[in-house]
Design an enzyme around this catalytic site. Sequence first.
Site, PDB file in Angstrom:
ATOM      1  N   ILE A   1      47.422   0.471  32.498  1.00 55.57           N
ATOM      2  CA  ILE A   1      46.449   1.504  31.556  1.00 55.57           C
ATOM      3  C   ILE A   1      47.104   1.787  30.268  1.00 55.57           C
ATOM      4  O   ILE A   1      46.534   2.341  29.408  1.00 55.57           O
ATOM      5  CB  ILE A   1      46.420   2.964  32.252  1.00 55.57           C
ATOM      6  CG1 ILE A   1      48.091   3.273  32.841  1.00 55.57           C
ATOM      7  CG2 ILE A   1      45.624   2.722  33.668  1.00 55.57           C
ATOM      8  CD1 ILE A   1      48.230   4.589  33.537  1.00 55.57           C
TER       9      ILE A   1
ATOM     10  N   ASP B   1      60.998  11.887  18.775  1.00 55.38           N
ATOM     11  CA  ASP B   1      59.749  11.093  18.437  1.00 55.38           C
ATOM     12  C   ASP B   1      58.703  11.789  18.905  1.00 55.38           C
ATOM     13  O   ASP B   1      57.662  11.267  19.556  1.00 55.38           O
ATOM     14  CB  ASP B   1      60.096   9.754  19.243  1.00 55.38           C
ATOM     15  CG  ASP B   1      59.094   8.744  18.748  1.00 55.38           C
ATOM     16  OD1 ASP B   1      58.633   8.879  17.524  1.00 55.38           O
ATOM     17  OD2 ASP B   1      58.943   7.875  19.515  1.00 55.38           O
TER      18      ASP B   1
END
Length: 674
Positions: A24, A139
């Site tokens: 995915i 991040d």
Amino acid sequence: MPVERMEPRGAEKLHKYYEVYETIGSGGFAKVKLGRHILTGEKVAIKIMNKKDLGDDLPRVKVEIEAMKNLSHQHICRLYQVIESPTQIFMILEYCPGGELFDYIIAKDRLSEEETRVFFRQIVSAMAYVHSQGYAHRDLKPENLLIDGDHNLKLIDFGLCAKPKGGLGYELMTCCGSPAYAAPELIQGKAYIGSEADVWSMGVLLFALLCGYLPFDDDSCVVLYRKITRGKYDNPAWLSPGSILLLNQMLQVDPKLRLAVHQLLEHPWVMKDYNSPVEWHSRQPLGHIDEDCITEMAVNMKRSRESTTALVKEWRYDHITATYLLLLSKKQRGKPVRLRMEPHVTEEAVSPLHAQLEVKKSLHFADDEDAPILGALDLCSDYIDDCPWVPVSRQTPQGVREKTERIADDKRLPSPLKKRCIRSPPFERHQVTGQHHQEKRHKEHQHAKENRENVVLQEKNADTFALPPPRTPSSTKKNTRPKNVLTTPNQNGTPKAAGSGSKEPVKRKVAESKESNNIEILPFSPERRSRSLDMAGSGDSGKKRRGGRVFGSLERGLDKVITMLTPSKRRALRDNPRKIKAQYNVTLTGQTNPDDVLNQILAVLPEKNVQYSQKGYTIKCRTWDDFGKVTMAFELEVCLLHKPEVVCVHRQRIKGDAWVYKRLVEDILSTSSI
Ligand code: H91
């Protein structure tokens, strides 16, 4: 005996507890697959990493795993289990069907202030919790926020999170990290406080939510760094004074002048319409043990509740932890706290859960409407080409070949797609004794075997051939105008010239359609971007030819795959584009002829230095840098929308920087004038 032979290999362990479906997504050196935990029936995301590929990044993975073990929060993606072998690491994670926030933003162009507030409160909640646990994320970006089934955000990717020391900052200083979100002090190489740097990234994120683009952006890293260190950005006209003020308070170059997370919790903009501060405490604290889940596990494992509790409390992130956490998740979503029961116990004494799972490959999900289907379409991805655990066939090629042929010919055996229809009472408790028990066990074993064999067949097929030959040939081109866009599939199999039939005036993309999930699907709007695209890797990558797999020569086995498919899927493979529902990552066209749309896209790709391979209505795209490294991988699939029945393009980013991808796809789709 060598340890490796005593311990089940990671892949075997994975298949013992999980059904593994299609890829995915991917991130860095990881591949993410959809999976299902067999005992609970819950969907999971499986992050798969090869230790060899990780190389120097292995410590980052360890950092991520340790952080995720310590973090349990409603807006942080939950880690359920870690399976490690000498060569691989599998992280079993909470599945978030809504995908990345990034895709959601670009699908809607930008979010309203109200919707932004809903999401932003969740981000603040997650970050306040992360900081309270002594971590900085470092991040933060919309690609690292996923949307779960209830439309709530879940933070992922803790690979860069750590105490702000040493080389981790270096990664963000180079252009290959996420420099657009990096705080000025970080890119300047100054000592910095992780939580302050996170607030800057949250400011960039807030801007991206409200505007649909980045406050600081440039193709050149040097220019980008200069913009960030100056801290100057433009406020578009649609921002409210309150939004402008909050952004300004977060995007302060001097970290000491920047808002702190605790100030964000009760900031007037954040509190607007809520009149309450952000709730950041965990609703699922780590220490708490749920008695219902323990009872269910104790019954299943034929243990006392006390010893089951003790086992769970070890938090080993093994199948015990996974089963407990997934049961808890079921309970929290109002589903029955039930595990699939097996009537027998084998001698394998380690744990009954462990022992029983051998036969659980026969578990089916007939009641699950969106259960993934492992059909040839799903398997054709050439990104799924290196899963060492998948082909049991590779381990026993001879036997498998025999079996697959037998299965394919034997109409009585369940086809993989029938997997969805066969009901082997998965979550019912049943009392089985004596002879009945024996028979049932035998049947289940047979069933499990057949099912496994089918999976093997599919997986082997995935290795051997990607797709049945389309009515028109597949093609792989790089940096050359497709000589033969005549290869487009069409109703009668007659080749068409590129763009033929598309001379009618180009209709603009449909924007007014509202679909079931209330998402307003808007086209990309390239006009918002002032800058034309200059793709990384657009240089002379045409000179580099990638070796490796070629699509095609697929006739062998075609019939078997076709036999395995449902009529609708068969039709889809042969003639028609897939019919899909509206999703975030779908661009509507005003056109009604899918072949025209396909041809228009194919004609544009070489101009944009995109290498592609086309199979039916799916185009797999890649860009390369001058060193032969793939900088971007994505798929475009021409589909038909259910209602209204118009042609649309389904996009999926597999790899690469999200904003560069956005610009490139915008460019492709607008140049294709679809
Ligand atoms: N990006 C940074 O593409 C590019 C659906 C989907 C559904 C997921 C659950 C967990 C994770 C990803 C999911 C996912 C990486 C996950 C969690 C952690 C982690 C990684 C992934 C992509 C990778 C694929 C992702 C989205 C982000 C989909 N993904 N579709 N559930 O480190 Cl902690 Cl790499």
